[in-house]
Design a protein around this motif. Structure first.
Motif, PDB file in Angstrom:
ATOM      1  N   THR A 247       0.809  -1.218   0.000  1.00 42.92           N
ATOM      2  CA  THR A 247       0.000   0.000   0.000  1.00 42.92           C
ATOM      3  C   THR A 247       0.844   1.271   0.000  1.00 42.92           C
ATOM      4  O   THR A 247       0.435   2.289  -0.564  1.00 42.92           O
ATOM      5  CB  THR A 247      -0.941   0.028   1.217  1.00 42.92           C
ATOM      6  OG1 THR A 247      -0.168  -0.101   2.419  1.00 42.92           O
ATOM      7  CG2 THR A 247      -1.941  -1.119   1.157  1.00 42.92           C
ATOM      8  N   LEU A 248       2.012   1.235   0.610  1.00 49.46           N
ATOM      9  CA  LEU A 248       2.891   2.404   0.652  1.00 49.46           C
ATOM     10  C   LEU A 248       4.071   2.192  -0.291  1.00 49.46           C
ATOM     11  O   LEU A 248       5.178   1.882   0.126  1.00 49.46           O
ATOM     12  CB  LEU A 248       3.386   2.666   2.078  1.00 49.46           C
ATOM     13  CG  LEU A 248       2.446   3.418   3.014  1.00 49.46           C
ATOM     14  CD1 LEU A 248       3.088   3.598   4.379  1.00 49.46           C
ATOM     15  CD2 LEU A 248       2.057   4.779   2.445  1.00 49.46           C
ATOM     16  N   THR A 249       3.822   2.347  -1.564  1.00 49.06           N
ATOM     17  CA  THR A 249       4.890   2.226  -2.557  1.00 49.06           C
ATOM     18  C   THR A 249       4.545   3.065  -3.777  1.00 49.06           C
ATOM     19  O   THR A 249       3.373   3.367  -4.036  1.00 49.06           O
ATOM     20  CB  THR A 249       5.122   0.759  -2.967  1.00 49.06           C
ATOM     21  OG1 THR A 249       6.340   0.662  -3.713  1.00 49.06           O
ATOM     22  CG2 THR A 249       3.967   0.205  -3.768  1.00 49.06           C
ATOM     23  N   GLY A 250       5.593   3.495  -4.497  1.00 49.23           N
ATOM     24  CA  GLY A 250       5.384   4.319  -5.672  1.00 49.23           C
ATOM     25  C   GLY A 250       4.872   5.709  -5.348  1.00 49.23           C
ATOM     26  O   GLY A 250       4.301   6.381  -6.205  1.00 49.23           O
ATOM     27  N   LYS A 251       5.125   6.170  -4.137  1.00 49.27           N
ATOM     28  CA  LYS A 251       4.606   7.467  -3.697  1.00 49.27           C
ATOM     29  C   LYS A 251       5.689   8.552  -3.739  1.00 49.27           C
ATOM     30  O   LYS A 251       6.850   8.279  -3.467  1.00 49.27           O
ATOM     31  CB  LYS A 251       4.031   7.362  -2.279  1.00 49.27           C
ATOM     32  CG  LYS A 251       2.796   6.473  -2.201  1.00 49.27           C
ATOM     33  CD  LYS A 251       2.187   6.476  -0.820  1.00 49.27           C
ATOM     34  CE  LYS A 251       0.886   5.677  -0.799  1.00 49.27           C
ATOM     35  NZ  LYS A 251      -0.182   6.326  -1.591  1.00 49.27           N
ATOM     36  N   ILE A 252       5.265   9.748  -4.084  1.00 50.92           N
ATOM     37  CA  ILE A 252       6.127  10.933  -4.004  1.00 50.92           C
ATOM     38  C   ILE A 252       5.481  11.838  -2.968  1.00 50.92           C
ATOM     39  O   ILE A 252       4.486  12.522  -3.243  1.00 50.92           O
ATOM     40  CB  ILE A 252       6.251  11.628  -5.365  1.00 50.92           C
ATOM     41  CG1 ILE A 252       6.891  10.668  -6.374  1.00 50.92           C
ATOM     42  CG2 ILE A 252       7.088  12.902  -5.245  1.00 50.92           C
ATOM     43  CD1 ILE A 252       6.869  11.147  -7.801  1.00 50.92           C
ATOM     44  N   GLU A 253       6.004  11.787  -1.758  1.00 53.97           N
ATOM     45  CA  GLU A 253       5.352  12.433  -0.628  1.00 53.97           C
ATOM     46  C   GLU A 253       6.120  13.660  -0.152  1.00 53.97           C
ATOM     47  O   GLU A 253       7.348  13.626  -0.011  1.00 53.97           O
ATOM     48  CB  GLU A 253       5.217  11.439   0.543  1.00 53.97           C
ATOM     49  CG  GLU A 253       4.341  10.236   0.248  1.00 53.97           C
ATOM     50  CD  GLU A 253       2.851  10.576   0.196  1.00 53.97           C
ATOM     51  OE1 GLU A 253       2.489  11.758   0.348  1.00 53.97           O
ATOM     52  OE2 GLU A 253       2.052   9.638  -0.005  1.00 53.97           O
TER      53      GLU A 253
END
Length: 270
Positions: A247-253
């Motif tokens: 669920t927490l992947t490929g994110k630019i936060e």
């Protein structure tokens, strides 16, 4: 009061943090150690005198060890392929297979495109783009085999496209190019290794009061109100380096909004 939890969520995990002699990298190393990680700190500055800037790998490791955490350092120049390979080899020898890779190291020159020297362009691309790519290549086989891994790349709002109305810029085009490339690499790799339970994410710090930022004079009367506490970045990195890879992947936060979304306050650092 900040403390080390040797039985925290990262107990038994090996983390490699580049650019860890000062600033954001030092804060990230401390935060991961607080949750039980065995942290390998890397940079070019191992001892006093190696750099004109304050902070050394020795200082970072001493800070963690004094608080009861487990850390060591490996001096490496990430513009050199052999140093990158040696870093991962020695990290594995010290603590075992790498579970967490934090690509934070950077070298930056603010020069207009018209006069930007190729030598410095090549160095920025090598350290900020190719080095994270190569280090990821080096740790991925073990992560994929073990079905466990977290890679976090440190970016910047400079990676966003400038918008109209344009104002005169301070020579940050190449820096923005590097960060944009790093972000696209992140999302691409995240899709490649999704089925292997490996998370790949970006944390974008915003403006942080670090020695490197001070050198470039990026904090002034116009920007001072945008300065973000370093604890926000360290906390965001920890959350992405310990979250569910499904669920927490490929994110630019961006650190502060991300923490607000999670309803998390950044922890005080040891």
């Amino acid at each position: 009061m900040a403390s080390i939890n040797p039985n925290g969520p990262l107990k038994g995990r090996t983390a490699v943090v580049t650019g860890a002699s000062r600033g954001i990298g030092e804060a990230i190393a401390a935060r991961l150690a607080m949750e039980g990680a065995r942290v390998v700190c890397s940079a070019r500055t191992a001892e006093s005198g190696d750099s004109k800037l304050p902070g050394t790998l020795h200082d970072t490791v001493d800070r963690i060890r004094r608080a009861g955490g487990e850390a060591t350092f490996i001096k490496a120049d990430l513009s050199v392929a052999e140093d990158r390979e040696r870093l991962i080899e020695q990290a594995v020898e010290a603590y075992g297979p790498v579970d967490i890779l934090i690509n934070n190291a950077a070298v930056t020159f603010f020069i207009p495109v018209e006069t930007f020297p190729k030598k410095r362009f090549d160095l920025m691309m090598e350290v900020q783009v190719w080095a994270p790519f190569h280090l990821s290549q080096l740790v991925l086989p073990s992560m994929r085999e073990r079905k466990q891994g977290w890679i976090v790349n440190i970016s910047s709002p400079a990676g966003l496209h400038p918008r109209m109305p344009y104002a005169r810029r301070s020579g940050g085009t190449v820096y923005g190019m590097c960060k944009a490339a790093l972000e696209r690499f992140t999302t691409g790799l995240a899709s490649e290794v999704y089925d292997d339970n490996v998370a790949v994410n970006v944390v974008s710090p915003g403006l942080v009061d670090t020695p490197g930022v001070a050198v470039h004079g990026l904090i002034n009367e116009q920007t001072r109100d945008r300065v973000q506490p370093i604890e926000f970045i360290a906390e965001a990195v920890y959350r992405l380096a310990s979250g569910d890879p499904k669920t927490l992947t490929g994110k630019i936060e961006y650190a502060e909004p991300f923490l607000k979304e999670l309803a998390v306050q950044p922890a005080e650092l040891v």
